[in-house]
Design an enzyme around this catalytic site. Structure first.
Site: not given
Length: 441
Positions: A128-130, A150, A195, A248
């Site tokens: 999520a969110p994709g 998710e 991620d 990130c």
């Protein structure tokens, strides 16, 4: 900050304030970057980079450039990614049609590391969110099975909606912790993208929570969670498979250190590529990504779902299909009153599942009613398309009716791309655009 934390509004006035950045973070970056630290700090004087990624399942980057509603500038590391200056890219009709996904430019660097994954069994563990999941779907070109997982249910619903808007036919959206995934599908995936939820240091200019929640202790907590996720990713990956790990954030503990630790504990992996995008070196907010290959280990196999025996319900659907579609969907699977077309090779759902392939529609009071998911994955010629001009398209997306000839189920389109269903009769198109998606223009 992690991916499962709800977004908070920017500081008052919508302005990022550099003075709010934690001093401990700045000291760490000064020590890490040395002479470059001044340039890194100066990058916070530049507005956050914005970007969109063209959905190549529906349109090529070249064709999108011809019809794009705002100016585009190519992102160097993604052949379908573009920088934009538009502040509200989600307000356009082309967005509702699924022609692009709004994504921070740096984040576009991770998924391409998996290369050509068409026909493979692929997992996006923290999806999520994709953004990266829909990017993987484009790389698969509709072939193979894509699991988008998710752990947070509310975020998984947003993920499912984005999967629907993009028109992905071969995705399974699950809601499960990593250990349950590993138990259900041991050594079953050819490629995995992690991620990972992280301390979000690359989000300081975009989300207030990234700054307010940052601490050295939170970095350590994120690293511990990331290690656990990677251990489960190992259990899910086939021998010879590829694993991409991304964040990130800029913390070495969560990035290079995490890869180094993983390789020490899992000697059957080799590092193929590692990159770190810093905001003072590239036009983007920053990202880390590493590509690993599993050299040996087990190789599991998913058991495809058995053929469904739907009898009368399949007849209802096939009657609708003959009347209103010029494409045949197979591998039918019923869940309650809903009917799905599973991706070939996909197993029957074993975990909490929000979406499995294409939701074709629902059985309501003895009739079949098509779903928005079905409309969004159709192309010209596969159904009766009713082309709308800009004003009519805005009326449709607002939930209003409009005039149309003929009768029965039709797909409302804009510039040739589907927006959703309407049902024509007596010169009026009854609006079937989902109420939860309607917006005012």
């Amino acid at each position: 900050m992690n991916k499962n934390t709800a977004k908070k509004s920017p500081p008052e006035g919508g302005l990022f304030r550099k003075e709010n950045i934690p001093q401990a973070f700045l000291e760490r970056m000064k020590e890490s970057l040395g002479a470059e630290s001044g340039d890194f700090l100066a990058s916070y004087n530049v507005p956050a980079a914005r970007g969109v990624r063209v959905n190549t399942l529906k349109i090529s980057p070249e064709e999108f450039c011809k019809i794009a509603p705002f100016a585009l500038e190519p992102v160097p590391w993604c052949d379908c990614g573009f920088y934009i200056s538009e502040e509200k890219p989600g307000k356009f009709i082309e967005h509702a049609a699924g022609l692009y996904y709004v994504q921070e430019p740096s984040a576009m660097c991770a998924a391409p590391l998996l290369g050509d994954i068409s026909g493979k069994t692929v997992l996006d563990m923290c999806s999520a969110p994709g953004g990266k999941g829909t990017q993987l779907a484009a790389q698969m070109r509709g072939e193979g099975v894509l699991f988008l997982n998710e752990i947070n249910f509310s975020r998984a619903k947003i993920l499912s909606q984005n999967t629907e808007r993009i028109g992905i036919k071969n995705a399974v959206v699950t809601v499960a912790p990593p250990e349950k995934l590993a138990s259900a599908y041991p050594a079953c995936f050819d490629a995995i993208l992690v991620d990972a939820p992280c301390s979000g240091e690359g989000m300081f200019k975009k989300e207030e929570a990234a700054i307010s929640e940052w601490s050295a202790e939170n970095v350590k907590m994120c690293a511990a969670r990331q290690a656990d996720i990677l251990d489960n990713a190992d259990k899910l990956l086939k021998a010879g498979g590829s694993l991409v790990y991304s964040t990130c954030t800029f913390s070495e503990e969560e990035d290079e250190g995490m890869i180094e630790q993983f390789l020490k504990l899992h000697t059957n992996y080799k590092l193929l590529h590692m990159q770190k995008l810093y905001p003072h070196k590239v036009r983007g907010e920053g990202h880390f990504a590493a590509l690993l290959q599993k050299t040996d280990g087990e190789e599991g196999e998913m058991r495809p779902a058995p053929a469904a025996k739907l009898k009368e319900r399949e007849k209802l659907y096939r009657d609708f299909e003959r009347a209103f579609l010029n494409i045949r969907f197979e591998n039918l699977f019923a869940a309650g009153d809903s009917l799905f077309s599973l991706p070939y090779g996909a197993p029957a759902p074993q975990l909490q599942t929000l979406r499995a392939g294409v939701k074709l529609g629902d059985f309501i009071s003895g009739r079949f009613e098509p779903s928005h998911s079905l409309a969004m994955c159709l192309k010209q010629g596969e159904a009766d398309f009713v082309e709308a001009d800009e004003d009519t398209a805005k009326k449709y997306l607002s939930g209003l009716t409009f005039g149309v000839g003929g009768s029965g189920w039709k797909v409302v389109s804009y510039k040739g791309y589907p927006l959703g269903w309407c049902k024509a009769g007596a010169g009026i198109a009854k609006n079937h655009y989902p109420k939860g998606l309607r917006t005012s223009y």
